[in-house]
Design a protein around this motif. Structure first.
Motif, short mmCIF file in Angstrom:
data_model
loop_
_atom_site.label_atom_id
_atom_site.label_comp_id
_atom_site.label_asym_id
_atom_site.label_seq_id
_atom_site.Cartn_x
_atom_site.Cartn_y
_atom_site.Cartn_z
N THR A 80 7.74 17.40 -1.18
CA THR A 80 7.72 18.35 -0.08
C THR A 80 7.17 17.72 1.20
OG1 THR A 80 7.02 20.60 0.54
CG2 THR A 80 5.39 19.21 -0.59
N GLY A 81 7.12 18.53 2.26
CA GLY A 81 6.55 18.11 3.53
C GLY A 81 5.23 18.81 3.79
N VAL A 82 4.82 18.85 5.05
CA VAL A 82 3.52 19.42 5.41
C VAL A 82 3.44 20.89 5.04
CG1 VAL A 82 1.94 19.93 7.31
CG2 VAL A 82 3.17 17.76 7.27
N TYR A 83 4.48 21.67 5.40
CA TYR A 83 4.45 23.10 5.10
C TYR A 83 4.30 23.35 3.59
CZ TYR A 83 6.01 24.10 9.89
OH TYR A 83 6.09 24.20 11.25
N GLY A 84 5.11 22.66 2.81
CA GLY A 84 5.04 22.84 1.36
C GLY A 84 3.69 22.42 0.81
N ALA A 85 3.13 21.34 1.35
CA ALA A 85 1.82 20.87 0.89
C ALA A 85 0.73 21.89 1.20
CB ALA A 85 1.49 19.53 1.54
N LEU A 86 0.80 22.48 2.39
CA LEU A 86 -0.20 23.50 2.75
C LEU A 86 -0.11 24.71 1.83
CD1 LEU A 86 0.08 23.36 6.66
CD2 LEU A 86 -1.92 22.71 5.28
N VAL A 87 1.12 25.16 1.56
CA VAL A 87 1.30 26.30 0.65
C VAL A 87 0.84 25.94 -0.76
CG1 VAL A 87 3.00 27.82 -0.43
CG2 VAL A 87 3.20 27.27 2.00
N ALA A 88 1.18 24.73 -1.20
CA ALA A 88 0.81 24.31 -2.55
C ALA A 88 -0.71 24.25 -2.72
CB ALA A 88 1.41 22.93 -2.85
N TRP A 89 -1.41 23.69 -1.74
CA TRP A 89 -2.86 23.62 -1.86
C TRP A 89 -3.51 24.99 -1.73
CZ3 TRP A 89 -4.83 20.04 -4.42
CH2 TRP A 89 -4.40 18.73 -4.32
N ALA A 90 -2.88 25.87 -0.95
CA ALA A 90 -3.41 27.24 -0.85
C ALA A 90 -3.30 27.95 -2.20
CB ALA A 90 -2.67 28.01 0.23
N ILE A 91 -2.12 27.82 -2.84
CA ILE A 91 -1.92 28.45 -4.15
C ILE A 91 -2.83 27.81 -5.20
CG2 ILE A 91 -0.27 28.77 -6.03
CD1 ILE A 91 1.94 28.96 -3.91
N ALA A 92 -2.81 26.48 -5.24
CA ALA A 92 -3.62 25.78 -6.24
C ALA A 92 -5.10 26.00 -6.02
CB ALA A 92 -3.30 24.28 -6.20
N GLY A 93 -5.51 25.98 -4.75
CA GLY A 93 -6.91 26.19 -4.45
C GLY A 93 -7.37 27.58 -4.85
N ALA A 94 -6.56 28.59 -4.49
CA ALA A 94 -6.92 29.96 -4.84
C ALA A 94 -6.89 30.16 -6.36
CB ALA A 94 -5.97 30.94 -4.16
N GLY A 95 -5.85 29.64 -6.99
CA GLY A 95 -5.71 29.81 -8.44
C GLY A 95 -6.82 29.12 -9.21
N MET A 96 -7.10 27.88 -8.85
CA MET A 96 -8.16 27.15 -9.55
C MET A 96 -9.54 27.70 -9.21
SD MET A 96 -7.44 24.87 -11.78
CE MET A 96 -6.04 23.99 -12.45
N LEU A 97 -9.69 28.26 -8.00
CA LEU A 97 -10.97 28.91 -7.68
C LEU A 97 -11.18 30.13 -8.57
CD1 LEU A 97 -13.49 28.97 -5.93
CD2 LEU A 97 -12.22 30.35 -4.26
N MET A 98 -10.09 30.85 -8.84
CA MET A 98 -10.21 31.98 -9.76
C MET A 98 -10.63 31.50 -11.15
SD MET A 98 -9.57 34.60 -7.91
CE MET A 98 -10.28 33.63 -6.55
N LEU A 99 -10.06 30.36 -11.58
CA LEU A 99 -10.47 29.80 -12.86
C LEU A 99 -11.93 29.35 -12.83
CD1 LEU A 99 -7.43 27.66 -14.11
CD2 LEU A 99 -8.54 29.55 -15.32
N ALA A 100 -12.34 28.79 -11.70
CA ALA A 100 -13.74 28.38 -11.57
C ALA A 100 -14.66 29.59 -11.68
CB ALA A 100 -13.96 27.66 -10.23
N PHE A 101 -14.27 30.70 -11.03
CA PHE A 101 -15.06 31.93 -11.13
C PHE A 101 -15.07 32.47 -12.56
CE2 PHE A 101 -14.25 32.91 -6.39
CZ PHE A 101 -15.45 32.31 -6.04
#
Length: 479
Positions: free
Chosen positions: A41-62
């Motif tokens: 992907t490019g910048v847009y896809g990377a931003l979306v991917a990290w937003a999803i992964a960050g939010a999802g993994m943060l939920m797992l961390a919680f």
């Protein structure tokens, strides 16, 4: 000194537990991010991917934070939570899958080290030559005998290594932030030729296993809960470690789009951080990152080997693995579990000789194997929240914790979808034969091997494994 005496003295403080989390996550993955993301992907896809992964993994961390507080009697979290919520056989699958994922992940470390050294020693190739595998196998057993000297000593080494390996990554981020070229960054905003939301979804989906791989270890403090000085430190270490590495990973990925065209990033040799920095500062940048990678990967390898052996040991203590895995030496190290861990790592190293892209194959297989343990842990947190278990005496935060657990379940279920059928089937080629250990444990205790529900689950696992083998034999699935 007895093993019990050793355990009594091996209590780890918050800082060391946090270092275990960071040390587990900051390994091979971060050094491969520029190329892996650019290929997808490019910048847009990377931003979306990290937003999803960050939010999802943060939920797992919680989720792991909440479970550490509400279920303080459950050690080696990922495995224990699956067993408590869904029974012994799913619990076994979680323990075995988590252990196998850790072992396969450790193979990526050796592949990347030898690929790095391959720029100097051509015989190492990209980490998958006969020479590279042989030298890696020696390294596996050298670490094995070091860990045999004691868990606390190994954890102390990991804390030092964690600090040392962050330096080159932070330097990389600072240099690329200063050197970022706006015209290159703008040209990399979209990935591929299709500039649409549909195309963006497919690009983001293609990055999901990559983000899982770099975040593996978010539960590191939970696995070592029995060594924590204070139980509350387990949750704090999980969240602190996660937020630190999320910022680091996203920065490495996004800033790389500002120094080279996406097509050039996608063609970089792994570890691609070397090529990205070299394009800015010259050849010293490549050497600088290479040294940092070797330190980083060896530290992560140490942490993951410790965690893998710990899961097998605790499962054996709970009578869900054969008795021989309970064996410890006078340093309190689970020797049989450690031998089994080093043996599987060595076996997977040999398999990489037959892989077209050893690093990518082991990365994705490692991520796929981790999905069932993560999904079951999140589902268990949701289960106790909906039932109100433990909330009668401590009701505060129930709504928030249920919401976090539900989001974590949705996220991990999406990851199973994103992984695709190919790696799901490959995972069960490992899962199904592993059931032999469960059968051994049941027979040792003169218990019925499978209940009707467990037998159905086992049959499903075998069917998926057979489909995976057929796929490999016919070429429909490649490694």
């Amino acid at each position: 000194m007895t093993a019990t005496d050793v355990k009594a003295t091996q209590k780890l403080p918050l800082l060391t537990l946090t270092a275990m989390v960071v040390g587990s996550m900051v390994g091979a993955g971060v050094f491969s991010l520029p190329r892996n993301f650019a290929q997808a992907t490019g910048v847009y896809g990377a931003l979306v991917a990290w937003a999803i992964a960050g939010a999802g993994m943060l939920m797992l961390a919680f989720v792991f934070q909440a479970l550490a507080v509400r279920k303080p009697d459950l050690d080696a979290g990922v495995y224990a939570y699956a067993k408590a919520g869904f029974g012994e056989f799913p619990g076994f699958f979680s323990a075995f899958g988590y252990w196998a994922s850790a072992c396969v992940g450790n193979v990526t470390y050796w592949v990347l080290i030898k690929s790095t050294l391959g720029t100097i020693i051509p015989g190492f190739g990209e980490g998958d030559t006969l020479l590279a595998v042989a030298v890696s196998a020696v390294g596996v057993w050298a670490f094995h005998f070091m860990i045999m000297r004691g868990v606390k000593e190994a954890a102390a080494i990991n804390r030092i290594v964690t600090v040392a390996k962050l330096v080159p990554i932070v330097v990389f981020v600072v240099i690329l932030a200063v050197a970022l070229r706006s015209e290159v960054f703008s040209a990399n905003l979209w990935g591929g030729t299709e500039q649409s939301f549909g195309g963006l979804f497919e690009q983001v989906k293609a990055t999901m296993l990559l983000t899982v791989f770099v975040f593996l270890g978010v539960e590191g403090a939970s696995v070592y809960s029995r060594y924590a000085q204070k139980r509350s430190d387990v949750g704090r270490a999980t969240v602190l470690g996660f937020l630190s590495v999320l910022a680091l990973f996203a920065s490495v990925t996004i800033l790389s789009y500002g120094v080279l065209p996406r097509a050039d990033l996608a063609e970089l040799r792994q570890p691609s951080m070397m090529g990205a920095l070299e394009s800015v500062v010259g050849t010293w940048g490549s050497a600088f990152i290479g040294i940092g990678l070797i330190v980083s990967v060896l530290g992560a390898y140490l942490a993951w080997t410790l965690m893998a052996a710990e899961v097998l040991f605790v499962a054996a203590q709970d009578d869900d693995m054969p008795r021989y895995l309970k064996r410890e030496n006078h340093h309190g190290v689970p020797t049989a579990a450690l031998v089994m861990t080093s043996a599987l790592i060595t076996a997977v190293l040999v398999v990489t000789l037959f892989s077209e892209d050893a690093f990518t194959f082991t990365l994705k297989l490692c991520s796929s194997l981790s999905l069932i343990p993560y999904l079951l842990a999140a589902a268990y947190a949701l289960q106790i929240g909906v039932r109100g278990e433990t909330y009668d005496t401590a009701p505060r935060g129930r709504g928030k914790e249920v919401a976090f657990a539900a989001l974590a379940v949705v996220y991990t279920a999406f990851l199973v979808f994103a992984a695709g059928l190919e790696f799901l089937l490959l995972s069960f080629i490992i899962y199904a034969p592993g059931t032999v250990l469960f059968v051994m444990a049941r027979r040792e205790r003169h218990r019925r091997v499978f209940s009707p529900a467990e037998l159905a689950l086992f049959v499903l696992a075998v069917v998926l494994a057979v489909l995976g083998i057929v796929g490999l034999a016919t070429g429909l699935i490649t490694i």
